[in-house]
Design a protein around this motif. Structure first.
Motif, PDB file in Angstrom:
ATOM      1  N   CYS A  24       0.915  -1.147   0.100  1.00 43.05           N
ATOM      2  CA  CYS A  24      -0.029   0.097   0.039  1.00 43.05           C
ATOM      3  C   CYS A  24       0.787   1.157  -0.084  1.00 43.05           C
ATOM      4  O   CYS A  24       1.623   1.604   1.151  1.00 43.05           O
ATOM      5  N   LYS A  25       1.138   1.884  -1.028  1.00 48.31           N
ATOM      6  CA  LYS A  25       1.834   2.962  -1.011  1.00 48.31           C
ATOM      7  C   LYS A  25       1.436   4.168  -0.392  1.00 48.31           C
ATOM      8  O   LYS A  25       2.290   4.990   0.224  1.00 48.31           O
ATOM      9  N   SER A  26       0.181   4.565  -0.142  1.00 48.12           N
ATOM     10  CA  SER A  26      -0.189   5.498   0.339  1.00 48.12           C
ATOM     11  C   SER A  26      -0.117   5.508   2.010  1.00 48.12           C
ATOM     12  O   SER A  26       0.375   6.389   2.870  1.00 48.12           O
ATOM     13  N   ALA A  27      -0.054   4.423   2.461  1.00 52.58           N
ATOM     14  CA  ALA A  27       0.191   3.827   3.989  1.00 52.58           C
ATOM     15  C   ALA A  27       1.607   3.374   4.063  1.00 52.58           C
ATOM     16  O   ALA A  27       2.276   3.549   5.187  1.00 52.58           O
ATOM     17  N   GLY A  28       2.323   3.249   3.007  1.00 47.25           N
ATOM     18  CA  GLY A  28       3.573   2.775   3.353  1.00 47.25           C
ATOM     19  C   GLY A  28       3.707   1.405   3.966  1.00 47.25           C
ATOM     20  O   GLY A  28       4.764   1.313   4.573  1.00 47.25           O
ATOM     21  N   GLN A  29       2.854   0.564   3.719  1.00 46.31           N
ATOM     22  CA  GLN A  29       2.814  -0.828   4.605  1.00 46.31           C
ATOM     23  C   GLN A  29       2.557  -2.003   3.621  1.00 46.31           C
ATOM     24  O   GLN A  29       1.857  -1.885   2.547  1.00 46.31           O
ATOM     25  N   LEU A  30       2.913  -3.105   4.119  1.00 46.08           N
ATOM     26  CA  LEU A  30       2.754  -4.213   3.407  1.00 46.08           C
ATOM     27  C   LEU A  30       1.428  -4.716   4.022  1.00 46.08           C
ATOM     28  O   LEU A  30       1.089  -4.906   5.134  1.00 46.08           O
ATOM     29  N   ARG A  31       0.553  -5.021   3.041  1.00 46.57           N
ATOM     30  CA  ARG A  31      -0.895  -5.497   3.487  1.00 46.57           C
ATOM     31  C   ARG A  31      -0.727  -7.254   3.084  1.00 46.57           C
ATOM     32  O   ARG A  31      -0.216  -7.643   2.221  1.00 46.57           O
ATOM     33  N   ARG A  32      -1.809  -7.892   3.542  1.00 47.14           N
ATOM     34  CA  ARG A  32      -1.945  -9.360   3.184  1.00 47.14           C
ATOM     35  C   ARG A  32      -3.580  -9.582   2.970  1.00 47.14           C
ATOM     36  O   ARG A  32      -4.391  -9.195   3.624  1.00 47.14           O
ATOM     37  N   TYR A  63       3.210 -18.064  -7.452  1.00 43.85           N
ATOM     38  CA  TYR A  63       4.066 -18.469  -6.323  1.00 43.85           C
ATOM     39  C   TYR A  63       3.352 -17.862  -4.977  1.00 43.85           C
ATOM     40  O   TYR A  63       3.825 -17.291  -4.341  1.00 43.85           O
ATOM     41  N   ARG A  64       2.021 -18.354  -4.655  1.00 43.56           N
ATOM     42  CA  ARG A  64       1.499 -17.965  -3.495  1.00 43.56           C
ATOM     43  C   ARG A  64       1.831 -18.964  -2.421  1.00 43.56           C
ATOM     44  O   ARG A  64       2.653 -19.841  -2.564  1.00 43.56           O
ATOM     45  N   ARG A  65       1.220 -18.679  -1.138  1.00 41.65           N
ATOM     46  CA  ARG A  65       1.609 -19.466  -0.293  1.00 41.65           C
ATOM     47  C   ARG A  65       0.523 -19.606   0.793  1.00 41.65           C
ATOM     48  O   ARG A  65      -0.212 -18.930   0.687  1.00 41.65           O
ATOM     49  N   ARG A  66       0.483 -20.892   1.462  1.00 41.54           N
ATOM     50  CA  ARG A  66      -0.431 -21.031   2.462  1.00 41.54           C
ATOM     51  C   ARG A  66      -0.382 -20.254   3.731  1.00 41.54           C
ATOM     52  O   ARG A  66       0.550 -19.729   4.122  1.00 41.54           O
ATOM     53  N   ARG A  67      -1.508 -19.821   4.127  1.00 39.36           N
ATOM     54  CA  ARG A  67      -1.500 -18.984   5.366  1.00 39.36           C
ATOM     55  C   ARG A  67      -1.336 -19.840   6.499  1.00 39.36           C
ATOM     56  O   ARG A  67      -1.948 -20.926   6.728  1.00 39.36           O
ATOM     57  N   SER A  68      -0.637 -19.370   7.530  1.00 36.83           N
ATOM     58  CA  SER A  68      -0.442 -20.175   9.030  1.00 36.83           C
ATOM     59  C   SER A  68      -1.634 -19.684   9.883  1.00 36.83           C
ATOM     60  O   SER A  68      -2.428 -18.832   9.568  1.00 36.83           O
ATOM     61  N   ALA A  69      -2.057 -20.445  10.848  1.00 38.69           N
ATOM     62  CA  ALA A  69      -3.058 -20.394  12.003  1.00 38.69           C
ATOM     63  C   ALA A  69      -3.046 -19.070  12.311  1.00 38.69           C
ATOM     64  O   ALA A  69      -4.150 -18.342  12.704  1.00 38.69           O
ATOM     65  N   ASP A  70      -1.990 -18.659  12.716  1.00 37.34           N
ATOM     66  CA  ASP A  70      -1.826 -17.265  13.484  1.00 37.34           C
ATOM     67  C   ASP A  70      -1.523 -16.126  12.904  1.00 37.34           C
ATOM     68  O   ASP A  70      -1.155 -15.033  13.296  1.00 37.34           O
ATOM     69  N   GLU A  71      -1.419 -16.261  11.462  1.00 39.37           N
ATOM     70  CA  GLU A  71      -0.868 -14.944  10.621  1.00 39.37           C
ATOM     71  C   GLU A  71      -2.087 -14.001  10.552  1.00 39.37           C
ATOM     72  O   GLU A  71      -3.147 -14.336   9.941  1.00 39.37           O
ATOM     73  N   PRO A  72      -1.746 -12.612  10.868  1.00 42.85           N
ATOM     74  CA  PRO A  72      -2.611 -11.734  10.545  1.00 42.85           C
ATOM     75  C   PRO A  72      -2.783 -11.531   9.230  1.00 42.85           C
ATOM     76  O   PRO A  72      -2.057 -11.467   8.234  1.00 42.85           O
ATOM     77  N   PHE A  73      -4.360 -10.687   8.629  1.00 43.44           N
ATOM     78  CA  PHE A  73      -4.279 -10.391   7.602  1.00 43.44           C
ATOM     79  C   PHE A  73      -5.266  -8.989   7.463  1.00 43.44           C
ATOM     80  O   PHE A  73      -5.894  -8.783   8.552  1.00 43.44           O
ATOM     81  N   ASP A  74      -4.885  -8.323   6.404  1.00 42.39           N
ATOM     82  CA  ASP A  74      -5.961  -7.080   6.262  1.00 42.39           C
ATOM     83  C   ASP A  74      -7.162  -7.211   5.586  1.00 42.39           C
ATOM     84  O   ASP A  74      -8.160  -6.501   6.050  1.00 42.39           O
ATOM     85  N   VAL A  75      -7.193  -8.010   4.507  1.00 43.30           N
ATOM     86  CA  VAL A  75      -8.452  -7.995   3.721  1.00 43.30           C
ATOM     87  C   VAL A  75      -8.788  -9.485   3.589  1.00 43.30           C
ATOM     88  O   VAL A  75      -7.821 -10.428   3.455  1.00 43.30           O
ATOM     89  N   GLU A  76      -9.999 -10.112   3.598  1.00 46.67           N
ATOM     90  CA  GLU A  76     -10.432 -11.414   3.518  1.00 46.67           C
ATOM     91  C   GLU A  76     -11.445 -11.553   2.438  1.00 46.67           C
ATOM     92  O   GLU A  76     -12.394 -10.706   2.491  1.00 46.67           O
ATOM     93  N   VAL A  77     -11.164 -12.466   1.614  1.00 45.80           N
ATOM     94  CA  VAL A  77     -12.244 -12.919   0.523  1.00 45.80           C
ATOM     95  C   VAL A  77     -12.177 -14.247   0.160  1.00 45.80           C
ATOM     96  O   VAL A  77     -11.288 -15.219   0.587  1.00 45.80           O
ATOM     97  N   GLY A  78     -13.333 -14.839   0.010  1.00 48.49           N
ATOM     98  CA  GLY A  78     -13.775 -16.326  -0.386  1.00 48.49           C
ATOM     99  C   GLY A  78     -12.943 -16.731  -1.284  1.00 48.49           C
ATOM    100  O   GLY A  78     -12.414 -18.091  -1.385  1.00 48.49           O
ATOM    101  N   SER A  79     -12.914 -15.829  -2.565  1.00 48.41           N
ATOM    102  CA  SER A  79     -12.459 -16.266  -3.902  1.00 48.41           C
ATOM    103  C   SER A  79     -12.067 -15.193  -4.643  1.00 48.41           C
ATOM    104  O   SER A  79     -12.540 -13.964  -4.147  1.00 48.41           O
TER     105      SER A  79
END
Length: 84
Positions: A24-32, A63-79
């Motif tokens: 996210c360029k405006s916030a200067g952060q990496l989002r998940r 080259y995606r990766r699986r999410r671990s159980a305790d990993e935070p995320f910013d946005v969630e979608v089903g598909s």
């Protein structure tokens, strides 16, 4: 003579979804972005609504990766179809 040891059966791994990281360029952060289905089938760019209020165009990498159980995320979608 002791009986031979049998290897323990491994439990099936629990599926916590997939993670697509984007900047996210405006916030200067990496989002998940958490996706429930495997995003490798379609690698077309997607439009992701960011918590900063903007909509970012994100290229889906095979080259995606699986999410671990305790990993935070910013946005969630089903598909990813929800974002196209």
């Amino acid at each position: 003579m002791p009986p031979p040891r049998r290897p323990k059966r491994r439990a099936e791994p629990v599926d916590y979804g997939w993670v697509i990281s984007f900047g996210c360029k405006s916030a200067g952060q990496l989002r998940r972005l958490k996706v429930d289905t495997d995003p490798a089938a379609d690698t077309r760019p997607i439009e992701v609504p960011c918590p900063c209020g903007e909509v970012h165009r994100v290229t889906v990498s095979p080259y995606r990766r699986r999410r671990s159980a305790d990993e935070p995320f910013d946005v969630e979608v089903g598909s990813l179809d929800e974002l196209r």
